[in-house]
Write an enzyme that holds these catalytic residues in place. Structure first.
Site, short mmCIF file in Angstrom:
data_model
loop_
_atom_site.label_atom_id
_atom_site.label_comp_id
_atom_site.label_asym_id
_atom_site.label_seq_id
_atom_site.Cartn_x
_atom_site.Cartn_y
_atom_site.Cartn_z
N LYS A 178 1.85 2.01 -5.16
CA LYS A 178 2.38 1.41 -6.39
C LYS A 178 1.48 1.70 -7.58
O LYS A 178 1.95 2.02 -8.67
CB LYS A 178 2.52 -0.12 -6.21
N ASP B 180 0.81 -1.22 0.00
CA ASP B 180 0.00 0.00 0.00
C ASP B 180 0.84 1.28 0.00
O ASP B 180 0.44 2.30 0.56
CB ASP B 180 -0.97 0.02 1.20
N GLN C 216 1.97 -6.13 -3.12
CA GLN C 216 2.43 -6.23 -1.73
C GLN C 216 3.73 -5.42 -1.54
O GLN C 216 3.95 -4.46 -2.26
CB GLN C 216 2.62 -7.69 -1.30
N GLY D 212 -4.51 -4.34 -3.86
CA GLY D 212 -5.49 -3.30 -4.16
C GLY D 212 -4.71 -2.06 -4.55
O GLY D 212 -4.07 -1.44 -3.71
N HIS D 213 -4.70 -1.74 -5.82
CA HIS D 213 -3.92 -0.62 -6.33
C HIS D 213 -4.85 0.50 -6.79
O HIS D 213 -5.72 0.28 -7.64
CB HIS D 213 -3.01 -1.08 -7.48
P1 GDP Z 1 -0.75 0.28 -3.58
O1 GDP Z 1 -1.35 -0.97 -3.08
O2 GDP Z 1 0.72 0.35 -3.31
O3 GDP Z 1 -1.08 0.57 -5.02
O4 GDP Z 1 -1.38 1.45 -2.70
P2 GDP Z 1 -2.95 1.63 -2.33
O5 GDP Z 1 -3.67 2.11 -3.54
O6 GDP Z 1 -3.46 0.43 -1.65
O7 GDP Z 1 -2.85 2.76 -1.21
C1 GDP Z 1 -2.26 4.01 -1.46
C2 GDP Z 1 -3.31 5.08 -1.20
O8 GDP Z 1 -2.68 6.34 -1.12
C3 GDP Z 1 -4.33 5.20 -2.31
O9 GDP Z 1 -5.56 5.59 -1.76
C4 GDP Z 1 -3.76 6.32 -3.18
O10 GDP Z 1 -4.77 7.01 -3.92
C5 GDP Z 1 -3.15 7.21 -2.15
N1 GDP Z 1 -1.98 7.97 -2.59
C6 GDP Z 1 -1.00 7.61 -3.46
N2 GDP Z 1 -0.04 8.55 -3.51
C7 GDP Z 1 -0.41 9.53 -2.66
C8 GDP Z 1 0.17 10.77 -2.24
O11 GDP Z 1 1.27 11.15 -2.67
N3 GDP Z 1 -0.51 11.51 -1.33
C9 GDP Z 1 -1.69 11.10 -0.81
N4 GDP Z 1 -2.29 11.88 0.08
N5 GDP Z 1 -2.28 9.95 -1.18
C10 GDP Z 1 -1.64 9.17 -2.08
P1 IMO Z 2 -0.93 -4.22 -2.25
O1 IMO Z 2 -0.47 -4.78 -3.57
C1 IMO Z 2 -0.94 -4.64 2.08
C2 IMO Z 2 -1.08 -8.71 3.70
C3 IMO Z 2 -2.35 -9.15 4.42
C4 IMO Z 2 -1.75 -10.10 5.44
C5 IMO Z 2 -0.63 -10.78 4.65
C6 IMO Z 2 -1.03 -12.14 4.07
O2 IMO Z 2 -2.21 -3.49 -2.33
O3 IMO Z 2 0.18 -3.44 -1.60
P2 IMO Z 2 -2.54 -12.85 2.01
O4 IMO Z 2 -4.00 -12.64 1.74
O5 IMO Z 2 -1.65 -12.28 0.97
O6 IMO Z 2 -2.20 -14.27 2.33
O7 IMO Z 2 -2.26 -12.04 3.38
O8 IMO Z 2 -0.31 -9.91 3.60
N1 IMO Z 2 -1.30 -8.20 2.32
C7 IMO Z 2 -1.21 -6.91 1.99
N2 IMO Z 2 -0.99 -5.81 2.74
N3 IMO Z 2 -1.06 -4.52 0.75
C8 IMO Z 2 -1.24 -5.60 -0.03
O9 IMO Z 2 -1.25 -5.54 -1.38
C9 IMO Z 2 -1.37 -6.87 0.58
N4 IMO Z 2 -1.59 -8.12 0.12
C10 IMO Z 2 -1.52 -8.93 1.20
O10 IMO Z 2 -2.97 -8.04 5.02
O11 IMO Z 2 -1.15 -9.38 6.48
MG MG Z 3 -2.90 -1.63 -1.84
#
Ligand code: GDP
Ligand code: IMO
Ligand code: MG
Length: 431
Positions: free
Chosen positions: A16, A13, A224, A40-41
């Protein structure tokens, strides 16, 4: 090599999705190489939000090829639903812009059931998985009883494979007091979805070799983060795949030299979803404030993310493990309001100073962080699109991060919006 691999340098998270979307304007092909719909991207483009789980983040750009590689575990029902959801936002998805590796392994409903039953049985020792069946599907793959995309072409062999797989899982489910699955039921549902999935299936390694020969630029999209890697992460509180950049080669079917520049996506503070050690966690107002300003709720499960200060020792470690050439520092804006900002620079284990997170689960639970303190800038950086817009104290923080982790900032993100991004050094062109 004109390719770039994007990996998360913390516990996932890190942003990415946003960075892959931004970089995909420079790429021809975007490839997912591990994980599944546990990811979840999030992409935000002119206020429109896309939450992608299995589809590569290049899918929203016209004219780009998106590939789901062999290293990904694919839940075909989740994929079909996601395709429909993204189409509903006006994105065209067809075999012309989406390809799925014919040798990728499938996640079946039984995997989700086993994942959730095992978690329930772990009681206090829960990993906090996403419950999507990721672990059991990878176990089946390694145990050589998995079902792969190409198996959907051959009904008779498929039925045999389903039967064998269920003998294994039903015994376990029965033991755990959960409902079992019938061969016909699983086989029928696979036969219903097979045409939908097979239209995208093909030899990804071959298409990527063509890309290499044509000089096309490939962007590998990790899921991840490296601290969730099954070898290098905080085991057993990890996911079931290798999340390091080296996995881009095996999980897509290219040689190690094709991986190219490794970009580590790095949040300006630290978060984690699920259980496991987190030395710089702030179980207090600071953590609450980071979570509130950063909207730290899981994209996949909606769970509240645990929050804490930036852990430079941890990222220094993942920079080395994954061969990170540069980072994209995200969510700097979330720190705007803080009067004091801290960075964890190392740990104490008893009276010993250590500069890395040790492998032992017991030691990981025992380490305490050593902090360096910074004066906050208390000024908005949100939406900044150039260095010149950043306050001096924010630049000082970024420079110290670079120094402590041993990698330069290539990109800096200041909001969820695609274009609120500062380019320092182009990972594709090196300029
Ligand atoms: P990922 O799994 O690495 O793709 O990240 P996620 O999408 O799960 O979580 C990142 C969250 O931060 C999302 O809600 C993005 O929209 C948000 N985000 C990404 N870059 C920035 C930033 O520079 N500032 C803020 N405030 N939010 C951001
Ligand atoms: P993105 O790509 C954050 C965590 C779960 C749990 C552990 C194992 O959005 O960054 P699993 O279901 O993979 O067997 O769970 O890994 N986890 C993540 N945490 N971002 C993710 O993906 C994750 N995918 C799995 O919360 O701790
Ligand atoms: Mg994510």
């Amino acid at each position: 090599m004109p390719n770039v691999a994007v990996v998360g340098s913390q516990w996932g998270d890190e942003g990415k999705g946003k960075i892959v979307d931004w970089l995909s304007s420079r790429a021809d092909v975007v490839v997912r190489f591990q994980g599944g719909h546990n990811a979840g991207h999030t992409l935000v483009i002119d206020g429109v939000i896309y939450k992608l789980h299995l589809l590569p983040s290049g899918i929203v750009r016209k004219g780009k090829l998106s590939i789901i590689g062999n290293g990904v575990v694919i839940d075909p029902w989740a994929l079909m639903k996601e395709i429909e959801d993204v189409r509903a936002k006006g994105v065209e998805i067809s075999p012309a812009n989406l390809m799925v590796a014919d040798n990728a392994s499938l996640i079946l409903p039984v995997h989700g059931a086993v994942d959730r039953a095992l978690e329930a049985a772990r009681g206090k020792g829960q990993i906090g998985t996403t419950g999507r069946g990721i672990g059991p599907a990878y176990e089946d793959k390694t145990a050589r009883r998995g079902i792969r995309v190409c198996d959907l072409m051959h009904p008779e062999l498929l039925r045999e494979k389903v039967d064998r797989l269920l003998v294994h899982h039903n015994a376990l489910l029965k033991g755990l007091g959960a409902e079992t699955f019938g061969t016909e039921q699983v086989y029928d549902s696979l036969m219903q979805i097979n045409g939908n999935l097979l239209q995208y299936a093909g030899p990804v390694w071959k298409r990527l070799d063509e890309a290499r020969q044509k000089g096309e630029r490939v962007l590998f999209e990790g899921a991840q983060g490296i601290m969730l890697d099954v070898d290098h992460g905080t085991y057993p509180f990890v996911t079931s795949s290798n999340t390091v950049a080296a996995q881009a080669a095996t999980g897509a079917g290219v040689g190690p030299r094709s991986v190219g520049y490794v970009l580590g996506i790095t949040k300006a503070y630290t978060t984690r979803v699920g259980s496991g050690p987190f030395p710089s966690e702030q179980n207090n107002d600071v953590g609450e404030t980071l979570g509130r300003i950063g909207h730290e709720f899981g994209t996949t499960t909606g769970r509240k993310r645990r929050c804490g200060w930036f852990d430079a020792a941890l990222v220094r470690q993942t920079v080395k493990i994954s061969g990170i050439d540069g980072i994209a520092l995200t969510k700097l804006d979330v720190l705007d309001e803080f009067a004091e900002i801290k960075i964890c620079t190392g740990y104490k284990l008893g009276d010993q100073d250590i500069d890395y997170l040790p492998a032992s689960q017991t030691h990981q639970a025992q380490v305490t962080p050593v902090y360096e303190s910074f004066e906050g800038w208390r000024q908005s950086t949100r939406g900044a699109r150039s260095w010149a817009e950043l306050p001096a104290a924010a630049i000082k923080y970024v420079r110290r991060v670079e120094e402590l982790i041993g990698a330069p900032v290539a990109l800096l993100s200041t909001s969820p919006e695609r274009d609120d991004t500062i380019l320092v050094r182009d990972p594709f062109y090196g300029t």
